[in-house]
Design a protein around this motif. Structure first.
Motif, PDB file in Angstrom:
ATOM      1  N   CYS A 133       0.855  -1.182   0.000  1.00 43.16           N
ATOM      2  CA  CYS A 133       0.000   0.000   0.000  1.00 43.16           C
ATOM      3  C   CYS A 133       0.897   1.240   0.000  1.00 43.16           C
ATOM      4  O   CYS A 133       1.807   1.370   0.829  1.00 43.16           O
ATOM      5  CB  CYS A 133      -0.922   0.010   1.227  1.00 43.16           C
ATOM      6  SG  CYS A 133      -2.165  -1.302   1.179  1.00 43.16           S
ATOM      7  N   CYS A 155      -3.502   1.511  -1.542  1.00 43.46           N
ATOM      8  CA  CYS A 155      -4.773   1.098  -0.940  1.00 43.46           C
ATOM      9  C   CYS A 155      -4.955   1.883   0.349  1.00 43.46           C
ATOM     10  O   CYS A 155      -3.992   2.316   0.972  1.00 43.46           O
ATOM     11  CB  CYS A 155      -4.811  -0.412  -0.675  1.00 43.46           C
ATOM     12  SG  CYS A 155      -3.563  -0.974   0.496  1.00 43.46           S
ATOM     13  N   ARG A 156      -6.191   2.099   0.711  1.00 44.94           N
ATOM     14  CA  ARG A 156      -6.492   2.836   1.943  1.00 44.94           C
ATOM     15  C   ARG A 156      -6.859   1.902   3.092  1.00 44.94           C
ATOM     16  O   ARG A 156      -6.525   2.149   4.239  1.00 44.94           O
ATOM     17  CB  ARG A 156      -7.638   3.824   1.687  1.00 44.94           C
ATOM     18  CG  ARG A 156      -7.276   4.962   0.745  1.00 44.94           C
ATOM     19  CD  ARG A 156      -8.505   5.823   0.451  1.00 44.94           C
ATOM     20  NE  ARG A 156      -9.558   5.041  -0.217  1.00 44.94           N
ATOM     21  CZ  ARG A 156     -10.735   5.529  -0.581  1.00 44.94           C
ATOM     22  NH1 ARG A 156     -11.043   6.793  -0.311  1.00 44.94           N
ATOM     23  NH2 ARG A 156     -11.604   4.774  -1.194  1.00 44.94           N
ATOM     24  N   ASN A 157      -7.561   0.814   2.749  1.00 44.45           N
ATOM     25  CA  ASN A 157      -8.003  -0.134   3.770  1.00 44.45           C
ATOM     26  C   ASN A 157      -7.689  -1.547   3.298  1.00 44.45           C
ATOM     27  O   ASN A 157      -7.634  -1.827   2.090  1.00 44.45           O
ATOM     28  CB  ASN A 157      -9.518  -0.011   4.028  1.00 44.45           C
ATOM     29  CG  ASN A 157      -9.898   1.392   4.471  1.00 44.45           C
ATOM     30  OD1 ASN A 157      -9.485   1.852   5.526  1.00 44.45           O
ATOM     31  ND2 ASN A 157     -10.666   2.079   3.628  1.00 44.45           N
ATOM     32  N   PHE A 158      -7.492  -2.429   4.256  1.00 44.09           N
ATOM     33  CA  PHE A 158      -7.217  -3.823   3.909  1.00 44.09           C
ATOM     34  C   PHE A 158      -8.397  -4.444   3.151  1.00 44.09           C
ATOM     35  O   PHE A 158      -8.211  -5.314   2.298  1.00 44.09           O
ATOM     36  CB  PHE A 158      -6.930  -4.620   5.180  1.00 44.09           C
ATOM     37  CG  PHE A 158      -6.526  -6.040   4.911  1.00 44.09           C
ATOM     38  CD1 PHE A 158      -5.251  -6.333   4.465  1.00 44.09           C
ATOM     39  CD2 PHE A 158      -7.427  -7.088   5.088  1.00 44.09           C
ATOM     40  CE1 PHE A 158      -4.869  -7.637   4.209  1.00 44.09           C
ATOM     41  CE2 PHE A 158      -7.053  -8.383   4.825  1.00 44.09           C
ATOM     42  CZ  PHE A 158      -5.761  -8.662   4.396  1.00 44.09           C
ATOM     43  N   SER A 159      -9.599  -3.949   3.424  1.00 44.46           N
ATOM     44  CA  SER A 159     -10.787  -4.486   2.748  1.00 44.46           C
ATOM     45  C   SER A 159     -10.828  -4.130   1.273  1.00 44.46           C
ATOM     46  O   SER A 159     -11.606  -4.710   0.517  1.00 44.46           O
ATOM     47  CB  SER A 159     -12.062  -3.983   3.443  1.00 44.46           C
ATOM     48  OG  SER A 159     -12.102  -2.556   3.419  1.00 44.46           O
ATOM     49  N   ASP A 160      -9.975  -3.197   0.817  1.00 41.42           N
ATOM     50  CA  ASP A 160      -9.943  -2.841  -0.602  1.00 41.42           C
ATOM     51  C   ASP A 160      -9.280  -3.925  -1.443  1.00 41.42           C
ATOM     52  O   ASP A 160      -9.464  -3.961  -2.664  1.00 41.42           O
ATOM     53  CB  ASP A 160      -9.177  -1.521  -0.805  1.00 41.42           C
ATOM     54  CG  ASP A 160      -9.870  -0.345  -0.121  1.00 41.42           C
ATOM     55  OD1 ASP A 160     -11.096  -0.445   0.112  1.00 41.42           O
ATOM     56  OD2 ASP A 160      -9.189   0.640   0.182  1.00 41.42           O
ATOM     57  N   GLN A 195       0.140   5.591   8.473  1.00 32.48           N
ATOM     58  CA  GLN A 195      -1.296   5.422   8.706  1.00 32.48           C
ATOM     59  C   GLN A 195      -1.764   4.000   8.422  1.00 32.48           C
ATOM     60  O   GLN A 195      -2.852   3.620   8.814  1.00 32.48           O
ATOM     61  CB  GLN A 195      -2.074   6.419   7.815  1.00 32.48           C
ATOM     62  CG  GLN A 195      -1.703   7.880   8.062  1.00 32.48           C
ATOM     63  CD  GLN A 195      -1.976   8.310   9.498  1.00 32.48           C
ATOM     64  OE1 GLN A 195      -2.983   7.899  10.078  1.00 32.48           O
ATOM     65  NE2 GLN A 195      -1.093   9.116  10.067  1.00 32.48           N
ATOM     66  N   ILE A 196      -0.945   3.257   7.683  1.00 35.74           N
ATOM     67  CA  ILE A 196      -1.406   1.917   7.276  1.00 35.74           C
ATOM     68  C   ILE A 196      -0.452   0.821   7.722  1.00 35.74           C
ATOM     69  O   ILE A 196      -0.610  -0.338   7.362  1.00 35.74           O
ATOM     70  CB  ILE A 196      -1.561   1.847   5.746  1.00 35.74           C
ATOM     71  CG1 ILE A 196      -0.206   2.157   5.095  1.00 35.74           C
ATOM     72  CG2 ILE A 196      -2.628   2.781   5.257  1.00 35.74           C
ATOM     73  CD1 ILE A 196      -0.210   1.940   3.601  1.00 35.74           C
ATOM     74  N   ASN A 200       0.028  -3.183   6.898  1.00 38.91           N
ATOM     75  CA  ASN A 200       0.961  -3.275   5.775  1.00 38.91           C
ATOM     76  C   ASN A 200       2.268  -2.585   6.144  1.00 38.91           C
ATOM     77  O   ASN A 200       2.468  -1.429   5.841  1.00 38.91           O
ATOM     78  CB  ASN A 200       0.348  -2.646   4.502  1.00 38.91           C
ATOM     79  CG  ASN A 200       1.335  -2.630   3.358  1.00 38.91           C
ATOM     80  OD1 ASN A 200       1.446  -1.654   2.643  1.00 38.91           O
ATOM     81  ND2 ASN A 200       2.072  -3.714   3.174  1.00 38.91           N
ATOM     82  N   THR A 217      -3.996 -11.476  -0.705  1.00 42.21           N
ATOM     83  CA  THR A 217      -4.047 -10.356   0.240  1.00 42.21           C
ATOM     84  C   THR A 217      -3.115 -10.583   1.429  1.00 42.21           C
ATOM     85  O   THR A 217      -2.723  -9.633   2.102  1.00 42.21           O
ATOM     86  CB  THR A 217      -5.487 -10.158   0.742  1.00 42.21           C
ATOM     87  OG1 THR A 217      -5.950 -11.380   1.330  1.00 42.21           O
ATOM     88  CG2 THR A 217      -6.412  -9.763  -0.396  1.00 42.21           C
ATOM     89  N   SER A 221      -0.592  -8.188   4.297  1.00 47.85           N
ATOM     90  CA  SER A 221      -0.757  -8.194   5.752  1.00 47.85           C
ATOM     91  C   SER A 221       0.343  -8.964   6.478  1.00 47.85           C
ATOM     92  O   SER A 221       0.469  -8.861   7.687  1.00 47.85           O
ATOM     93  CB  SER A 221      -2.116  -8.797   6.112  1.00 47.85           C
ATOM     94  OG  SER A 221      -2.207 -10.122   5.643  1.00 47.85           O
TER      95      SER A 221
END
Length: 740
Positions: A133, A155-160, A195-196, A200, A217, A221
């Protein structure tokens, strides 16, 4: 900007010139390193390659030999495609929460070459892959093509993130141009990843083979992606003999031209200047060696149309048709012109002569074929069969012709195969009255079996037992006899315990019934057939199940009639590993107690749900028999029982079944029970599951027919009829028996 690649690691051989020499490598050169084939022009020994640039090294890592091109492990290479697959190193960049900065993790990696080296980075099969990310990497070829490209994923969120998607969200892939022979990677930390970092911490970049990559994914992570092969992934190199194209190189055939085979051709490299060699059409092999390209026999695959005849030629083939037909549009069509010409030209007596000659040839061929069939028929004892069938009108046995069985099985089509084994292949067939049968094409038989085959068919044909697959007939006019059995449709006991039918979740009482029925069938073969029949390959896959899941013993044949002379001692092991009688392995003498031992293994499969033999794990844990006997010795039967079995039946019953299995597995055949005693004991154990008023008490000091030392008997108190007693027999209020 942070530079992760200083071009410090390189293919040592890439800097070398790859101008080939004309020398042919010695036959002593090694052509294998570990599991990887090393074909010429490559070599791992001195003076064994086409040129220095094709030299590889064979190193031992963790006890395994592996080929290397410089620092890069070689996975494979292709002469026809001109490619080499190697393991390339992954660049990793991770966020440090303490310093709040990005830090390098892993090994510096790079690919350095020169224009004269054989290798180029494949622009077709490789992609510059970036994972993470807010990850930004630059790939550059400053000394070669001058190419510079960016790889960026965000990416902003892991769910993306989506598994399998590498389109810019958490993963991106970029193509590279042709003619690249080196590259460097630069990482940027312009993006604030604080922030992430919780999901990540690391990002990755690598040039790798596109077809071997599937985004997960978990790569974002965790550090899973960098753990692959010690931080390495496959990369593809295009190799060629550089500096010359085919039109120039071919003119110098007496000098450094590499295509030494006379049946080879030159192909220009599609990635930069240079050429490769391939065998000409109709040939295969190594074009870099004299006589390395050999003619391909295309007729082995029968490329001609139906009715055509294939003729192999040097570098190709040709098709022809029978007389009276000609090849048109890849089809053998009637030659109308020839037919008309012959018809008009041949009149009167000539027509009669042709007809007589034609029919004469047909009669001769038919006689020759019939003679061959009659020879086979007599050789296999067919006359004896016919004489007995005439004298015994009630003999329910059929002697089939080869044509009948060919039609019944669609010419033994592969789609009709029910199974294959050491004794032959079984096909499903449909005979007259739409009756399904199992047609077994036997494997080769020896001369003794050929002479006795008819007599043995008579014996086997008279076996009529509900738990034995019925032999319906045979075909004797072929070189190896064909047997016809009744068709049993519901799979095998092996599939019920271990395989595709395991999901049916058959109750333990049903499995016990199937085992009892199989024992009854084997007992019949041992005790009531005349002469007795030894199965020789008792196993769960040879116990078939009919529509009602009733057991039927199968796969017994003429080779297993109980021998009465020295021919009982054989040089080839019969049976299946995991079921083999250890005493048979020492004496090579097959007895009815050999079948008893194999049946004991079947009882273990029912109790434990495990395979009889495992090829992996510690040596003492591979044999189910050894595991079971060890558990019984330590009085730890519960440890080997499968869970659903313990949940369905009482431990007293299970111990009784285990004791029966134990005595069946005795190392000495004389100490094992007969198959009839095994069947009787299973019958008694089954009754325990159907009479809830039966109470079992363990008697540790009772003498048992299960062996020398007592393994525990069972005293039975019945409020009804004692097991094994009929209604007209007197009732013994404390009838007891012991497993036999």
């Amino acid at each position: 900007m942070q530079v992760f690649l200083q071009l410090g690691l390189s293919f040592v051989l890439l800097a070398a010139q790859c101008t080939p020499g004309a020398a042919v490598p010695s036959s002593q050169c090694r052509r294998q390193c570990g599991t990887v084939e090393i074909p010429y022009p490559f070599g791992i020994d001195p003076n064994c390659s086409l040129a220095e640039g094709f030299d590889l090294s064979c190193k031992v890592q963790d006890g395994i030999s592996k080929p290397f091109n410089g620092d890069f492990e070689v996975l494979s290479m292709s002469l026809t495609e001109g490619t080499m697959r190697v393991l390339n190193y992954i660049v990793a960049n991770c966020y440090n929460t303490s310093t709040r900065s990005m830090e390098f993790m892993g090994r510096y990696t790079g690919f350095v070459g020169q224009p004269s080296s054989p290798y180029r980075l494949s622009d077709v099969q490789n992609r510059f892959t970036v994972i993470g990310c807010n990850a930004l990497y630059l790939i550059a070829d400053k000394n070669g093509t001058g190419y510079q490209g960016l790889g960026f994923s965000t990416c902003r969120n892991f769910s993306d993130l989506v598994d399998g998607s590498c389109s810019g969200i958490g993963c991106s892939q970029t193509m590279i141009p042709k003619m690249m022979y080196n590259y460097g990677i630069v990482s940027s930390d312009l993006f604030n990843t604080s922030q992430i970092w919780e999901f990540n911490r690391c990002s990755y970049a690598v040039l790798m083979e596109a077809t071997t990559f599937n985004f997960s994914t978990t790569y974002v992570s965790t550090t899973k992606f960098n753990d692959t092969n010690d931080g390495r992934v496959p990369m593809v190199l295009d190799w060629a003999i550089r500096d010359q194209k085919c039109d120039v190189a071919a003119k110098n055939k007496t000098g450094t031209y590499a295509c030494l085979s006379s049946n080879s051709m030159c192909i220009d490299s599609v990635n930069d200047n240079g050429y490769m060699c391939n065998c000409s059409l109709g040939y295969k092999g190594n074009p870099y060696l004299p006589d390395g390209c050999q003619d391909v026999d295309e007729c082995r695959d029968n490329p001609c149309p139906s009715g055509g005849v294939c003729h192999n030629t040097v570098g190709g083939y040709r098709c022809s048709c029978r007389v009276g037909r000609k090849l048109e549009s890849n089809t053998c069509n009637p030659d109308i012109g020839l037919i008309i010409g012959i018809t008009v030209g041949v009149v009167g007596v000539m027509v009669i002569i042709m007809i007589v000659v034609f029919w004469g040839q047909m009669i001769i061929q038919k006689r020759n074929l019939n003679k061959v069939r009659q020879d086979y028929f007599q050789q296999h004892g067919g006359l004896l069969l016919f004489d007995r069938m005439k004298s015994e009108n009630g003999l329910a046995f059929t002697v089939f012709s080869e044509a009948e069985l060919v039609q019944a099985s669609d010419n033994f089509d592969n789609s009709r195969i029910l199974g294959k084994g050491g004794h032959g292949t079984v096909y499903k067939g449909i005979i007259k009255n739409n009756m399904p049968v199992a047609i077994k094409r036997c494997a080769l038989v020896d001369e003794r079996q050929k002479k006795e085959f008819g007599q043995e068919m008579l014996i086997l044909s008279q076996i009529n037992h509900k738990n034995i697959v019925k032999l319906l007939g045979c075909c004797l006019e072929v070189e190896v006899p064909i047997l016809v059995y009744e068709f049993v449709p519901n799979g095998t006991l092996f599939e019920l315990i271990h395989g595709k039918n395991q999901a049916l979740q058959i109750s333990f009482s049903t499995l016990l019934r199937i085992a009892h029925e199989a024992a009854e069938g084997l007992s019949f073969l041992h005790s009531y057939a005349s002469p007795p029949i030894i199965h020789g390959d008792v196993k769960t896959s040879n116990i078939l199940l009919d529509d009602n899941y009733m057991a039927k013993v199968s796969d017994f044949g003429a080779s297993i009639l109980a021998p009465s002379d020295k021919q009982q001692f054989v040089t080839m092991v019969q049976g299946t590993c995991g079921y083999l009688d250890p005493e048979y392995m020492q004496t090579c003498q097959l007895t009815d107690k050999s079948d008893v031992y194999s049946f004991g293994v079947i009882l273990l499969e029912i109790l434990t749900g495990q395979l009889p033999l495992k090829l992996e794990g510690p040596e003492k844990q591979r044999s189910l028999s050894l595991i079971f006997l060890s558990a019984m010795k330590e009085s730890n039967l519960d440890a080997v029982l499968v869970s659903y079995v313990k949940g369905q039946e009482s431990m007293e019953l299970l111990r009784g079944l285990a004791d029966l299995a134990k005595i069946c597995l005795d190392m000495c055949g004389d100490n094992r029970p007969s198959m009839k005693e095994v069947a009787d004991e299973l019958n008694r154990l089954r009754k325990l599951t159907t009479h809830p008023w039966v109470r079992l008490d363990m008697e540790t000091d009772a003498e048992s027919l299960l062996g020398g030392e007592s393994t525990g008997g069972y005293q039975i108190e019945l409020s009804g009829y004692p097991m094994g007693e009929s209604e007209d027999q007197p009732i013994n209020p404390r009838s007891s028996y012991y497993a036999r």
